[in-house]
Scaffold this motif. Structure first.
Motif, PDB file in Angstrom:
ATOM      1  N   LEU A  97       0.834  -1.205   0.000  1.00 15.76           N
ATOM      2  CA  LEU A  97       0.000   0.000   0.000  1.00 15.76           C
ATOM      3  C   LEU A  97       0.871   1.259   0.000  1.00 15.76           C
ATOM      4  N   PHE A  98       0.522   2.198  -0.872  1.00 19.42           N
ATOM      5  CA  PHE A  98       1.142   3.524  -0.899  1.00 19.42           C
ATOM      6  C   PHE A  98       0.102   4.524  -0.429  1.00 19.42           C
ATOM      7  N   HIS A  99       0.543   5.483   0.370  1.00 20.92           N
ATOM      8  CA  HIS A  99      -0.333   6.571   0.806  1.00 20.92           C
ATOM      9  C   HIS A  99       0.364   7.878   0.522  1.00 20.92           C
ATOM     10  N   GLY A 100      -0.350   8.809  -0.084  1.00 21.93           N
ATOM     11  CA  GLY A 100       0.217  10.123  -0.347  1.00 21.93           C
ATOM     12  C   GLY A 100      -0.813  11.216  -0.168  1.00 21.93           C
ATOM     13  N   THR A 101      -0.318  12.398   0.137  1.00 17.46           N
ATOM     14  CA  THR A 101      -1.165  13.585   0.201  1.00 17.46           C
ATOM     15  C   THR A 101      -1.451  14.017  -1.230  1.00 17.46           C
ATOM     16  N   MET A 102      -2.703  14.382  -1.490  1.00 21.26           N
ATOM     17  CA  MET A 102      -3.121  14.708  -2.850  1.00 21.26           C
ATOM     18  C   MET A 102      -3.552  16.171  -2.920  1.00 21.26           C
ATOM     19  N   GLY A 103      -3.015  16.877  -3.903  1.00 20.96           N
ATOM     20  CA  GLY A 103      -3.402  18.260  -4.130  1.00 20.96           C
ATOM     21  C   GLY A 103      -4.716  18.352  -4.880  1.00 20.96           C
ATOM     22  N   ALA A 104      -5.190  19.565  -5.057  1.00 22.67           N
ATOM     23  CA  ALA A 104      -6.473  19.804  -5.724  1.00 22.67           C
ATOM     24  C   ALA A 104      -6.499  19.268  -7.150  1.00 22.67           C
ATOM     25  N   GLY A 111       5.681  16.920   1.420  1.00 23.29           N
ATOM     26  CA  GLY A 111       5.874  18.047   2.322  1.00 23.29           C
ATOM     27  C   GLY A 111       7.331  18.448   2.507  1.00 23.29           C
ATOM     28  N   GLU A 112       7.494  19.644   3.006  1.00 21.53           N
ATOM     29  CA  GLU A 112       8.817  20.229   3.198  1.00 21.53           C
ATOM     30  C   GLU A 112       9.701  19.376   4.108  1.00 21.53           C
ATOM     31  N   ASP A 113       9.186  18.932   5.239  1.00 14.86           N
ATOM     32  CA  ASP A 113       9.998  18.137   6.160  1.00 14.86           C
ATOM     33  C   ASP A 113      10.440  16.824   5.532  1.00 14.86           C
ATOM     34  N   ARG A 114       9.553  16.214   4.782  1.00 14.52           N
ATOM     35  CA  ARG A 114       9.915  14.950   4.128  1.00 14.52           C
ATOM     36  C   ARG A 114      10.974  15.183   3.057  1.00 14.52           C
ATOM     37  N   LEU A 115      10.834  16.264   2.303  1.00 15.05           N
ATOM     38  CA  LEU A 115      11.841  16.596   1.294  1.00 15.05           C
ATOM     39  C   LEU A 115      13.205  16.845   1.940  1.00 15.05           C
ATOM     40  N   ARG A 116      13.215  17.559   3.061  1.00 11.26           N
ATOM     41  CA  ARG A 116      14.481  17.821   3.752  1.00 11.26           C
ATOM     42  C   ARG A 116      15.119  16.520   4.237  1.00 11.26           C
ATOM     43  N   ALA A 117      14.299  15.610   4.763  1.00 13.26           N
ATOM     44  CA  ALA A 117      14.829  14.317   5.226  1.00 13.26           C
ATOM     45  C   ALA A 117      15.392  13.512   4.064  1.00 13.26           C
ATOM     46  N   GLU A 133      11.244   9.305  -6.180  1.00 10.94           N
ATOM     47  CA  GLU A 133      10.303   8.441  -6.909  1.00 10.94           C
ATOM     48  C   GLU A 133       9.456   7.638  -5.925  1.00 10.94           C
ATOM     49  N   LYS A 134      10.082   7.142  -4.868  1.00  4.64           N
ATOM     50  CA  LYS A 134       9.348   6.385  -3.849  1.00  4.64           C
ATOM     51  C   LYS A 134       8.338   7.280  -3.130  1.00  4.64           C
ATOM     52  N   ALA A 135       8.742   8.490  -2.775  1.00  7.32           N
ATOM     53  CA  ALA A 135       7.851   9.423  -2.076  1.00  7.32           C
ATOM     54  C   ALA A 135       6.658   9.819  -2.935  1.00  7.32           C
ATOM     55  N   LEU A 136       6.840   9.812  -4.249  1.00  9.87           N
ATOM     56  CA  LEU A 136       5.755  10.163  -5.165  1.00  9.87           C
ATOM     57  C   LEU A 136       4.896   8.963  -5.577  1.00  9.87           C
TER      58      LEU A 136
END
Length: 163
Positions: A97-104, A111-117, A133-136
């Motif tokens: 299962l993949f879960h992601g935040t979805m824009g409009a 998110g910014e914190d995840r990108l920084r990590a 690629e994994k984060a997306l």
């Protein structure tokens, strides 16, 4: 405030179709009768989709209910609601299962914190590209795309969660 979304069951064995309907019905607390069609990518499988309305968090509940069958390919979306981002869940056999935040616009947002990590942990450009690629959810998208395309023009069932 209610929100809405869509459940796409891209492929499931015929024997599991009724179980999928029961799982969705348990979450929505309403009877579900989906219109199952042959999945052209794999004619031994069936596909269906339904739009739903309900309270925020229903998308996560639907994804959790469906992931108990590891052989199902599915997506669940939940539109943004006041104070909450939208969400997309994608499940592919063998990948999970993949879960992601979805824009409009339906895009996955990181998110910014995840990108920084990700940037802090990447030791080489290839590692950075792989982590992004994994984060997306790129691998999930790539595996589901033929199944999505095969579903263009398929009937959609509208469902409403009670309460």
């Amino acid at each position: 405030m209610p929100t809405c979304g869509v459940v796409y069951v891209h492929s499931t064995p015929l024997a599991v179709c009724q179980h999928v309907e029961w799982a969705i019905a348990r979450v929505l607390t309403a009877p579900v009768n989906l219109q199952w069609t042959v999945q052209p990518v794999d004619p031994s499988m069936r596909r269906a989709e339904c739009s739903w309305t309900g309270r925020a968090g229903t998308g996560a509940e639907l994804a959790a209910a469906l992931r108990q069958w590891s052989m199902i390919r599915f997506e669940v979306t939940e539109e943004p609601s006041p104070g909450l981002d939208g969400e997309r869940f994608m499940h592919v056999p063998g990948r999970g299962l993949f879960h992601g935040t979805m824009g409009a616009s339906g895009d996955i947002q990181v998110g910014e914190d995840r990108l920084r990590a990700i940037m802090a942990q990447a030791r080489a450009p290839e590692a950075l590209a792989h982590a992004l690629e994994k984060a997306l959810g790129t691998a999930w998208d790539a595996e589901l795309e033929p199944y999505r395309y095969a579903g263009d023009g398929a009937p959609v069932t509208l469902l409403t969660r009670v309460g």
